[in-house]
Structure formats: structure tokens, C-alpha cells
Design an enzyme around this catalytic site. Structure first.
Site, PDB file in Angstrom:
ATOM      1  N   CYS A 177     -37.614   8.971   3.842  1.00 14.43           N
ATOM      2  CA  CYS A 177     -37.589   7.510   3.897  1.00 14.43           C
ATOM      3  C   CYS A 177     -38.475   6.862   2.844  1.00 14.43           C
ATOM      4  O   CYS A 177     -38.555   5.638   2.760  1.00 14.43           O
ATOM      5  CB  CYS A 177     -37.966   7.058   5.289  1.00 14.43           C
ATOM      6  SG  CYS A 177     -36.884   7.832   6.521  1.00 14.43           S
ATOM      7  N   HIS A 318     -43.380  -1.006   5.824  1.00 20.58           N
ATOM      8  CA  HIS A 318     -42.427   0.050   6.198  1.00 20.58           C
ATOM      9  C   HIS A 318     -41.861  -0.306   7.570  1.00 20.58           C
ATOM     10  O   HIS A 318     -40.664  -0.271   7.772  1.00 20.58           O
ATOM     11  CB  HIS A 318     -43.130   1.408   6.198  1.00 20.58           C
ATOM     12  CG  HIS A 318     -42.219   2.549   6.469  1.00 20.58           C
ATOM     13  ND1 HIS A 318     -41.104   2.804   5.709  1.00 20.58           N
ATOM     14  CD2 HIS A 318     -42.239   3.507   7.441  1.00 20.58           C
ATOM     15  CE1 HIS A 318     -40.481   3.879   6.188  1.00 20.58           C
ATOM     16  NE2 HIS A 318     -41.142   4.318   7.237  1.00 20.58           N
ATOM     17  N   LYS A 350     -36.700  -4.580   8.069  1.00 22.85           N
ATOM     18  CA  LYS A 350     -35.883  -3.633   8.846  1.00 22.85           C
ATOM     19  C   LYS A 350     -35.474  -4.238  10.184  1.00 22.85           C
ATOM     20  O   LYS A 350     -34.541  -3.751  10.821  1.00 22.85           O
ATOM     21  CB  LYS A 350     -36.653  -2.331   9.083  1.00 22.85           C
ATOM     22  CG  LYS A 350     -36.856  -1.502   7.811  1.00 22.85           C
ATOM     23  CD  LYS A 350     -37.472  -0.149   8.112  1.00 22.85           C
ATOM     24  CE  LYS A 350     -37.646   0.694   6.856  1.00 22.85           C
ATOM     25  NZ  LYS A 350     -38.830   0.285   6.042  1.00 22.85           N
ATOM     26  N   HIS A 355     -33.093   0.630   9.437  1.00 27.30           N
ATOM     27  CA  HIS A 355     -33.837   1.482   8.508  1.00 27.30           C
ATOM     28  C   HIS A 355     -32.848   2.270   7.648  1.00 27.30           C
ATOM     29  O   HIS A 355     -32.164   3.165   8.131  1.00 27.30           O
ATOM     30  CB  HIS A 355     -34.740   2.418   9.317  1.00 27.30           C
ATOM     31  CG  HIS A 355     -35.635   3.286   8.492  1.00 27.30           C
ATOM     32  ND1 HIS A 355     -35.674   3.232   7.112  1.00 27.30           N
ATOM     33  CD2 HIS A 355     -36.549   4.217   8.857  1.00 27.30           C
ATOM     34  CE1 HIS A 355     -36.560   4.104   6.678  1.00 27.30           C
ATOM     35  NE2 HIS A 355     -37.106   4.720   7.711  1.00 27.30           N
ATOM     36  N   PHE A 414     -40.717  11.305   6.486  1.00 28.44           N
ATOM     37  CA  PHE A 414     -40.949  12.590   7.140  1.00 28.44           C
ATOM     38  C   PHE A 414     -41.543  13.564   6.110  1.00 28.44           C
ATOM     39  O   PHE A 414     -41.211  13.515   4.918  1.00 28.44           O
ATOM     40  CB  PHE A 414     -39.631  13.179   7.667  1.00 28.44           C
ATOM     41  CG  PHE A 414     -39.184  12.588   8.995  1.00 28.44           C
ATOM     42  CD1 PHE A 414     -39.890  11.579   9.627  1.00 28.44           C
ATOM     43  CD2 PHE A 414     -38.032  13.074   9.621  1.00 28.44           C
ATOM     44  CE1 PHE A 414     -39.468  11.050  10.851  1.00 28.44           C
ATOM     45  CE2 PHE A 414     -37.606  12.553  10.840  1.00 28.44           C
ATOM     46  CZ  PHE A 414     -38.321  11.548  11.455  1.00 28.44           C
TER      47      PHE A 414
END
Lengths: 426, 79
Positions: A177, A318, A350, A355, A414
Site C-alpha cells: 500500500c 494514510h 480514503k 483504499h 504491509f
């Protein structure tokens, strides 16, 4: 590696293209975002009865004139089957960005000095899912010769380079991401360091398929509590948030060396002034408990920009709407900004788009630049009751008019990978 | 035109995205119809699927024109 006296070059943004759950086209998408529209709806493309998450941010089908996406308007039918949907979305966003920039060199010099870096978090997941069925049915000989090139992450960059004859660096970021920000930041560095004069950079993602939704559900990452009220599912910082909503789409920027852009009389949207990265070295899917990775990423970006926190007016967070991640990022911003946080606006777009994984940082870079161009902070939808208070204005539910000259945008992925980019009015 | 020829031409039109009038029997997939090597692999797979025949790699390499494909498939079906 570099000659003595070498000076990094300034990099500006001269083109933008977007295909998102809010539609196609920068002006259209921005208008809807600022108006508080949501791009999130019930998943239509496949049966979700066995899946706990049933909503997503899907790109609306339709003609380009209606701000929808129809691959046939961009890609000949014969070529479409050679591309997973993520490549098709990248192709459309790149077309929008390149046309917007007016940079379509016909000569060898111009083409060789123009590169492409469009990343993806996952790549051709739906194509992999569908092709794996052939193997399961004992029909491996029926695998399409286009399966591999349709699925590979870097083929978005490959196809765009072939379409326009861009023969400079052909590269692709793959950092889950954080992909979109890494692609833009790294591409800006290539321009700054002289590897290219122009880079077409961004991210694309199309993982709304059984394998993608099922996989993120299994990792307990997706919202499952708002299946009947899709537009409320993505609610960063809100007390009731319960995971992110998957989105699809692509954002692409044309990054150009400043003198190159001036010399051809290009319109310039903003300057890329800072880029920072960090690693958590902590856990495969959870952010570090102190928010330390986010903190160092932002600090490094501001350092490279030569700007203090008080010089930044807006942060595009984020903010994925996960119970843990949102407050950790908030804590990191509070720690870095200190007292200057009281004057800061920070929102999570978002809340409206979902996302977009590897495309998130790319569309959010466009929103960040639009914030500067229009002096407007886009809203955080569904922020009804924050899980905790802060001095930072999270632009709950309604956009705000503010003087915005410098913006920082965050993307974390991640693997514990973090990236931040800083744009400035020029 | 034979049934096989008709079907072969339809598959070629569909897979290569070319106009029907260009798909003559002497047309070469690569030289006349804009196919690349991967396109021809896919085309051969489509013929196999549509006609329920097997086209081994060494035979597939010799199928360069629309007529080559029709002849091979008709021979296979007659056998």
C-alpha cells in the site's frame, strides 16, 4: 557515483490523470471529493455470499465523456485481453496524464529522456485467480500465452512505454500500500539525478475479486460491519471504524525537470520538494505499536524538503479506517508537529474512495496537489465521533477553505514499509 | 465456403481484431493480419478448443496462413 559539483535538479508536476471509484478525470473526481460524495457501494461483479466483506470502491463503468471508464475507449479490443484490469486502469490514467501534460515527444532525444514508473501492490490478481481454475480443472495446456505478461506488475509501465514510445527508465515499484508514493518519490529522484527529464509515475490496482477480498478478509483487514450502508463503511478515526474498504483505480503524474517544463511552456501544478521512507522492522501486517515508522518516514520527508512541520498546512493521511493504524498515524503526526499541530489540517480521502492499495499514494498525491491548487482541504467522511480527540483538524465531513501551500502525503504498507512525499506551490 | 473455413475466419476476426474482408485464405497471420508470435499461439489454442482437435507444436509452427489452418483442421477431422 556522481561527479563533483553535481547538483540535484528541481522536479515539478506537469500532468495528472485519475481513474477512481469517484470516476475518471481530475476535475470531476476532485469536485465530487470536495462535495463529500462517496465512491463506495455494494460489490456487483461477483457473488459475495461467502465473503464477510461485501462493499468496495469500484470504478464506475461508462464513457469518458460521462467520467466513467470503458477500456475500449483507450485500448484496442485485441490488446485488452493481454492486460489485467489493473493495467487497463493504468493505461487510462496515463493517457489522461500524458494528454494533460502535452508532452508527447516525436523525436528520439525526447523519447529516450522520458521514462515510466507505474507500480501496483499486487498486480493481476483476478487474472491469476481465473487462470488458476484451469490448472485445478486439469487444463493447464489451455493457459493463455498472455497470462504472465497480463499479470506482471511492471507491465503497466511496459504497456504505457510502448503506447507512447517512452524509451527512458522503465521501472515499477511494488511495496504493497506504499507503492504509489514510492513510485512517485523514486521517479522524482530519477529526474532529479538526471536519469530522465520526464517520468510518467504512479500506481494502479484492481484487486476487487474473490481472491483479493477473501485474502484481506482472512487477514482481518476489511470492514464487515457496514455491508448494508456501504457509504458509511470507510470512517477513518471514527469510533465505529472496523477495517478498510478495498478500492480500485489508478493515479498517474507526469513529473518533469523544472527547466525542461519551463522551456516548453508547460503548465506546472506543483513542485515535488520532499520524499522520505522508513521501515518498521516489526511485523508483516501490523504497524509498529509506537507509530515510529510513520514518524520517521514523515520526518525524513520534511528533512529532504527543508521544511519544518510548521511549514506544512495539510496532511493527506494514510488513514485507512483500521482500528489500530489510524490512531498510530495520528499519534506520530502529533509527535512530529507538536504545537504546530493546532494549525494543521489532516484528512483521509480514503473515507470517500476506499483504499486503493498500490494506487492509493498516487491518487492521494493528486488530491494533495489539488488541495494546493484550490486552497481546499478535502473532507474525512463519516467522522461522526472520533475515537480520541486531537488538536489537529481532521476536516470532519465537510471540506474546508484554507491557505495551503505545502502538503505532505503518507502511505504505509504491509511488510512495515512507509513512504511520505511533500508537494509545494510553485 | 466450408463450415471449417467459416469458423476459422470468425475466430481470426475475433482474436486479432481485424476486419472480416482482410481474412482471405492466403492471408498470413503475422505479415498481413498484424499478429505477433504470442497472438499465433493463442490463435492455435482457440482452434484446438473450437474444433476439439489437438495441434502439436511442430504442426502449429507450420500454420502461417488462414488456409494452412483450414487445411490442417479439415485433415484432422477427416482422420
Amino acid at each position: 557515483m556522481f561527479a563533483p559539483g553535481f547538483a540535484p535538479r528541481r522536479v515539478v508536476v506537469t500532468g495528472m490523470g485519475i481513474v477512481s471509484p469517484l470516476g475518471l478525470g481530475v476535475d470531476h473526481v476532485w469536485k465530487r471529493l470536495v462535495a463529500g460524495h462517496s465512491g463506495i457501494s455494494a460489490i456487483q461483479a461477483f457473488d459475495v455470499k461467502d465473503l464477510p466483506a461485501k462493499v468496495a470502491g469500484q470504478v464506475p463503468a461508462g464513457t469518458r465523456a460521462e467520467n466513467g471508464f470503458d477500456p475500449s475507449e483507450f485500448i484496442p479490443v485485441k490488446e485488452q485481453k493481454k492486460m489485467d484490469r489493473f493495467i487497463q486502469l493504468a493505461y487510462a490514467a496515463a493517457a489522461e496524464a500524458v494528454e494533460d501534460s502535452g508532452w508527447m515527444p516525436e523525436d528520439d532525444e525526447g523519447r529516450e529522456r522520458t521514462g515510466v514508473m507505474i507500480g501496483s501492490g499486487i498486480g493481476g490478481l483476478e487474472t491469476i485467480q481465473d487462470t488458476a481454475k484451469l490448472v485445478a480443472e486439469g487444463r493447464a495446456r489451455r493457459i493463455s500465452p498472455f497470462f504472465i505478461p497480463a499479470s506482471l506488475v511492471n507491465l503497466a509501465s511496459g504497456h504505457v512505454s510502448i503506447r507512447y514510445g517512452f524509451k527512458g527508465p522503465n521501472h515499477s515499484a511494488v511495496t504493497a500500500c506504499a507503492t504509489g508514493v514510492h513510485a512517485i518519490g523514486d521517479a522524482a529522484r530519477l529526474v532529479s539525478l538526471g536519469d530522465a527529464d520526464v517520468m510518467v509515475a504512479g500506481g494502479a490496482e484492481a484487486a476487487i475479486c474473490e481472491l483479493g477480498i477473501g485474502g484481506f478478509c482472512a487477514a482481518r483487514a476489511l470492514s464487515t460491519g457496514f455491508n448494508d450502508t456501504p457509504t458509511q463503511a470507510s470512517r477513518p478515526w471514527d469510533k465505529q471504524r472496523d477495517g478498510f474498504v478495498m478500492g480500485e483505480g489508478s493515479g498517474v503524474l507526469v513529473l518533469e525537470e523544472y527547466e525542461h517544463a519551463k522551456a516548453r511552456g508547460a503548465k506546472i501544478y506543483a513542485e515535488v520538494v520532499g520524499y522520505g521512507m522508513s521501515g518498521d522492522a516489526y511485523h508483516i501486517t501490523s504497524p509498529s505499536e509506537t507509530g515510529d515508522g510513520a514518524f520517521r518516514s514523515m520526518r525524513n520527508a520534511l528533512r529532504s524538503a527543508g521544511v519544518g512541520p510548521e511549514g506544512v498546512q495539510y496532511v493527506n493521511a494514510h488513514g485507512t479506517s483500521t482500528p489500530m493504524g489510524d490512531d498510530l498515524e495520528l499519534g506520530a503526526v502529533e509527535r512530529l508537529w507538536g504545537d504546530a499541530g493546532a494549525k494543521l489540517a489532516m484528512s483521509s480521502t480514503k473515507s470517500a474512495t476506499g483504499h486503493l492499495l498500490g494506487a492509493a499514494g498516487a491518487i492521494e498525491a493528486i488530491f494533495s496537489i489539488q488541495a494546493i491548487r484550490t486552497n481546499t482541504a478535502p473532507p474525512t467522511l463519516n467522522l461522526e465521533e472520533p475515537s480520541r480527540e486531537t488538536a489537529i483538524d481532521r476536516v470532519a465531513k465537510e471540506a474546508q477553505s484554507r491557505q495551503i501551500d505545502v502538503v505532505l502525503s503518507n502511505s504505509f504498507g504491509f511488510g512495515g514499509t512507509n513512504a511520505s512525499v511533500v508537494f509545494k506551490r510553485i | 465456403m466450408s463450415e471449417v473455413a467459416d469458423k476459422v475466419k470468425k475466430i481470426v476476426v475475433e482474436h486479432l481484431g481485424v476486419e472480416e474482408s482482410k481474412v482471405t485464405e492466403t492471408a498470413s497471420f503475422i505479415d498481413d493480419l498484424g499478429a505477433d508470435s504470442l497472438d499465433t499461439v493463442e490463435l492455435v489454442m482457440a482452434f484446438e478448443e473450437a474444433f476439439g482437435v489437438e495441434i502439436p507444436d511442430d504442426a502449429a509452427e507450420k500454420i502461417a496462413t488462414v488456409k494452412d489452418a483450414i487445411d490442417f483442421i479439415e485433415k484432422q477431422k477427416a482422420a
